[in-house]
Each structure stands twice: as C-alpha cells, then as structure tokens.
Design a protein around this motif. Structure first.
Motif, PDB file in Angstrom:
ATOM      1  N   GLN A   4       0.854  -1.187   0.000  1.00 13.56           N
ATOM      2  CA  GLN A   4       0.000   0.000   0.000  1.00 13.56           C
ATOM      3  C   GLN A   4       0.891   1.238   0.000  1.00 13.56           C
ATOM      4  O   GLN A   4       1.883   1.306   0.721  1.00 13.56           O
ATOM      5  N   SER A   7       1.074   7.902   2.512  1.00 13.04           N
ATOM      6  CA  SER A   7       0.354   9.150   2.260  1.00 13.04           C
ATOM      7  C   SER A   7       1.199  10.097   1.411  1.00 13.04           C
ATOM      8  O   SER A   7       0.681  10.767   0.514  1.00 13.04           O
ATOM      9  N   GLU A  55      -7.898  15.880   1.295  1.00 10.44           N
ATOM     10  CA  GLU A  55      -8.785  14.900   0.669  1.00 10.44           C
ATOM     11  C   GLU A  55      -9.806  15.596  -0.233  1.00 10.44           C
ATOM     12  O   GLU A  55     -10.047  15.166  -1.363  1.00 10.44           O
ATOM     13  N   PRO A  63      -6.731  10.405   0.503  1.00 12.63           N
ATOM     14  CA  PRO A  63      -7.693  10.400   1.610  1.00 12.63           C
ATOM     15  C   PRO A  63      -7.059  10.766   2.949  1.00 12.63           C
ATOM     16  O   PRO A  63      -5.876  10.491   3.187  1.00 12.63           O
ATOM     17  N   ASP A  65      -7.519   9.424   5.710  1.00 11.06           N
ATOM     18  CA  ASP A  65      -7.084   8.248   6.486  1.00 11.06           C
ATOM     19  C   ASP A  65      -5.747   7.690   6.011  1.00 11.06           C
ATOM     20  O   ASP A  65      -5.185   6.819   6.660  1.00 11.06           O
ATOM     21  N   PRO A  69      -4.459   6.555   9.800  1.00 12.59           N
ATOM     22  CA  PRO A  69      -5.099   5.252   9.600  1.00 12.59           C
ATOM     23  C   PRO A  69      -6.156   4.922  10.657  1.00 12.59           C
ATOM     24  O   PRO A  69      -7.100   4.186  10.380  1.00 12.59           O
ATOM     25  N   GLU A  70      -6.035   5.491  11.837  1.00 11.29           N
ATOM     26  CA  GLU A  70      -7.022   5.218  12.885  1.00 11.29           C
ATOM     27  C   GLU A  70      -8.407   5.729  12.498  1.00 11.29           C
ATOM     28  O   GLU A  70      -9.412   5.276  13.046  1.00 11.29           O
ATOM     29  N   ARG A  72      -9.898   5.059   9.797  1.00 13.12           N
ATOM     30  CA  ARG A  72     -10.610   3.943   9.164  1.00 13.12           C
ATOM     31  C   ARG A  72     -11.404   3.161  10.193  1.00 13.12           C
ATOM     32  O   ARG A  72     -12.559   2.850   9.978  1.00 13.12           O
ATOM     33  N   ARG A  73     -10.777   2.860  11.324  1.00 11.70           N
ATOM     34  CA  ARG A  73     -11.472   2.104  12.377  1.00 11.70           C
ATOM     35  C   ARG A  73     -12.621   2.922  12.951  1.00 11.70           C
ATOM     36  O   ARG A  73     -13.709   2.418  13.152  1.00 11.70           O
ATOM     37  N   LEU A  75     -14.321   5.427  11.533  1.00 11.76           N
ATOM     38  CA  LEU A  75     -15.409   5.552  10.569  1.00 11.76           C
ATOM     39  C   LEU A  75     -16.141   4.236  10.381  1.00 11.76           C
ATOM     40  O   LEU A  75     -17.359   4.220  10.232  1.00 11.76           O
ATOM     41  N   ALA A  76     -15.424   3.126  10.413  1.00 11.53           N
ATOM     42  CA  ALA A  76     -16.069   1.822  10.277  1.00 11.53           C
ATOM     43  C   ALA A  76     -17.019   1.577  11.450  1.00 11.53           C
ATOM     44  O   ALA A  76     -18.128   1.078  11.264  1.00 11.53           O
TER      45      ALA A  76
END
Length: 100
Positions: A4, A7, A55, A63, A65, A69-70, A72-73, A75-76
């Motif tokens: 991946q 950023s 973004e 994006p 995130d 990256p946190e 993502r969790r 928002l999920a």
C-alpha cells in the motif's frame, strides 16, 4: 499483494498526475513548499483538519485516512452502528400548552 502506498506517495502521485510542481501543489493546498516536501517524504503529516482539506482538494485521491489510519477504524465503527430511532420524544402525550 502489492504494498500500500504511503500518504506521501499518494500526494506525490496526485501532484504529478495534475502536472504540478511542488511549489504549485503547495500553493494549491495552502502549504509552504518546505511543508509539502516534508509531507511527500513522510517526515511530517498535516493536522487532521488539513488532512481532510487535502482529501477534498484532491477529490479523494489523497484520503485523510492515509495520514491518519485510525480514522478507518473510527469511521467503520460509526457506519456499522445503528442510528438511534427517530421520534423517541414524548409521542402521544400531547402538548402541555393550552391544557390549563
């Protein structure tokens, strides 16, 4: 599985895809040239609000995130939780006004 992109790599790819120099991209995103270079290298990351603005300005190609990256969790979790039922107030009781 391909690695991946970071950023900074996403930001650089967006800038190059737009045909922008680092200086032009910095101006477009509201940063100094030095800050943009530091973000692309991964030495710095923007504040959360600025990451959200990046973004938006990149039409989602970079994006928020990617920097946080946190998100993502978070928002999920927000998406999977059910919304509270609507109209949970005092339904059926009528108004107290006018009932003197």
């Amino acid at each position: 599985m391909p690695k991946q992109k970071s950023s900074g790599e996403l930001l650089r790819d967006w800038r190059i895809g737009q045909g922008l120099t680092q200086t032009e991209a910095a101006v477009a995103l509201g940063y100094s040239w030095r800050m943009l270079v530091a973000i692309e290298r991964g030495d710095r990351k923007p504040e959360l609000q600025r990451a959200i603005e990046i973004e938006e300005k990149t039409d989602g190609e970079v994006p928020a995130d990617a920097f946080y990256p946190e998100l993502r969790r978070f928002l999920a979790l927000r998406i999977t939780r059910r919304a509270p039922p609507t109209g949970t107030g005092r339904q059926g009781r009528g108004s107290r006004r006018g009932s003197e």
